[in-house]
Design a protein around this motif. Sequence first.
Motif, PDB file in Angstrom:
ATOM      1  N   ASP A 138       0.857  -1.188   0.000  1.00  0.00           N
ATOM      2  CA  ASP A 138       0.000   0.000   0.000  1.00  0.00           C
ATOM      3  C   ASP A 138       0.888   1.231   0.000  1.00  0.00           C
ATOM      4  O   ASP A 138       2.066   1.168   0.349  1.00  0.00           O
ATOM      5  CB  ASP A 138      -0.926  -0.009   1.212  1.00  0.00           C
ATOM      6  CG  ASP A 138      -2.077   0.972   1.053  1.00  0.00           C
ATOM      7  OD1 ASP A 138      -2.160   1.610  -0.016  1.00  0.00           O
ATOM      8  OD2 ASP A 138      -2.876   1.104   1.991  1.00  0.00           O
ATOM      9  N   THR A 139       0.290   2.357  -0.391  1.00  0.00           N
ATOM     10  CA  THR A 139       1.038   3.601  -0.415  1.00  0.00           C
ATOM     11  C   THR A 139       1.081   4.224   0.971  1.00  0.00           C
ATOM     12  O   THR A 139       0.378   3.789   1.898  1.00  0.00           O
ATOM     13  CB  THR A 139       0.421   4.579  -1.422  1.00  0.00           C
ATOM     14  OG1 THR A 139       1.222   5.773  -1.478  1.00  0.00           O
ATOM     15  CG2 THR A 139      -0.984   4.964  -0.987  1.00  0.00           C
ATOM     16  N   GLY A 167       0.464   9.591   0.036  1.00  0.00           N
ATOM     17  CA  GLY A 167      -0.143   9.097  -1.195  1.00  0.00           C
ATOM     18  C   GLY A 167      -1.658   9.038  -1.099  1.00  0.00           C
ATOM     19  O   GLY A 167      -2.367   9.386  -2.052  1.00  0.00           O
ATOM     20  N   HIS A 168      -2.189   8.604   0.058  1.00  0.00           N
ATOM     21  CA  HIS A 168      -3.642   8.585   0.245  1.00  0.00           C
ATOM     22  C   HIS A 168      -4.214  10.001   0.245  1.00  0.00           C
ATOM     23  O   HIS A 168      -5.322  10.227  -0.264  1.00  0.00           O
ATOM     24  CB  HIS A 168      -3.981   7.874   1.557  1.00  0.00           C
ATOM     25  CG  HIS A 168      -3.887   6.389   1.470  1.00  0.00           C
ATOM     26  ND1 HIS A 168      -4.802   5.619   0.780  1.00  0.00           N
ATOM     27  CD2 HIS A 168      -2.964   5.516   1.973  1.00  0.00           C
ATOM     28  CE1 HIS A 168      -4.462   4.345   0.866  1.00  0.00           C
ATOM     29  NE2 HIS A 168      -3.350   4.253   1.597  1.00  0.00           N
ATOM     30  N   GLN A 197      -3.049  12.535  -1.418  1.00  0.00           N
ATOM     31  CA  GLN A 197      -3.068  12.978  -2.808  1.00  0.00           C
ATOM     32  C   GLN A 197      -4.210  12.316  -3.584  1.00  0.00           C
ATOM     33  O   GLN A 197      -4.885  12.975  -4.399  1.00  0.00           O
ATOM     34  CB  GLN A 197      -1.736  12.673  -3.469  1.00  0.00           C
ATOM     35  CG  GLN A 197      -1.607  13.213  -4.888  1.00  0.00           C
ATOM     36  CD  GLN A 197      -0.231  12.973  -5.474  1.00  0.00           C
ATOM     37  OE1 GLN A 197       0.611  12.359  -4.821  1.00  0.00           O
ATOM     38  NE2 GLN A 197      -0.005  13.446  -6.685  1.00  0.00           N
ATOM     39  N   LEU A 198      -4.444  11.050  -3.336  1.00  0.00           N
ATOM     40  CA  LEU A 198      -5.560  10.380  -3.998  1.00  0.00           C
ATOM     41  C   LEU A 198      -6.902  10.975  -3.580  1.00  0.00           C
ATOM     42  O   LEU A 198      -7.817  11.108  -4.401  1.00  0.00           O
ATOM     43  CB  LEU A 198      -5.524   8.884  -3.670  1.00  0.00           C
ATOM     44  CG  LEU A 198      -4.373   8.076  -4.293  1.00  0.00           C
ATOM     45  CD1 LEU A 198      -4.387   6.646  -3.764  1.00  0.00           C
ATOM     46  CD2 LEU A 198      -4.460   8.091  -5.808  1.00  0.00           C
TER      47      LEU A 198
END
Length: 254
Positions: A32-33, A37-38, A40-41
Amino acid sequence: MEDYGDPEKISGIQLTPNDYEDILSDDYEDDDTVTLGHIQLQRQRETLHYLRLIEHEMPKLVAYRKPFIRPTPETPLVVRSISYGGEPHPATAKRVVTVAVDDLPLKSEDAIHRFKLLAGPRWSPRPPADGGISNLEEWGNGYVKIACESFPDPEMNLRWASDVVNRLLKEANAPSSDKFRDVPLDLRHIFAKARKAKRGEHLRGRLYQRPTKHDFPQEWLPQLPEEPEEAEDIEQDVSQPQSEGREELLPRLL
């Protein structure tokens, strides 16, 4: 309005609080990131959500479009309101009513003078800066601005301000033996505002007309010295011999 940004509705899976706990309790196995990263998503999902609203929902607002109708003499009031894009705020209930004295149904010059006296500090010779009227309008007999935010509903505040204007009109047009012609207008609030602005408008009658560069006295401008005509004649005389000399040299060279 449909929700295009909820991942649960898109995938058709309904997660319970226990499912979220199981997901968070699992060990990290490099599959998983990271947290950034979450984040940004999530921002990308929000951007896509609003893009879908613009694409699918905004065209529906065309049904509520209304043509602009220019105000008529029967509707001289200018109403100003404040909006925070749908967010709740105490100032959204406030209503400000501005009207030009020349647009009101006043019967005589005496009625206009009484109306100004009754308005008191609510009257100003120029359009209010926050009244919704352009400064390019003719000032005439001035403007009256009445604001109200005492009631919780905007309609109640607007009704109160409108009723105040109607009462002022009724008292100004009422037949009376006393014309109040000897009572001058109280301009202390105008002078206080001009002094606070520190632009010199409280001096020499500038309250009723703001001076511009066109008001500068022409006789105060310095007179520029006129160029003498003899200098032009001298330049012409100097240029003529040079041309004649060149013409004499051409045959000799040939």
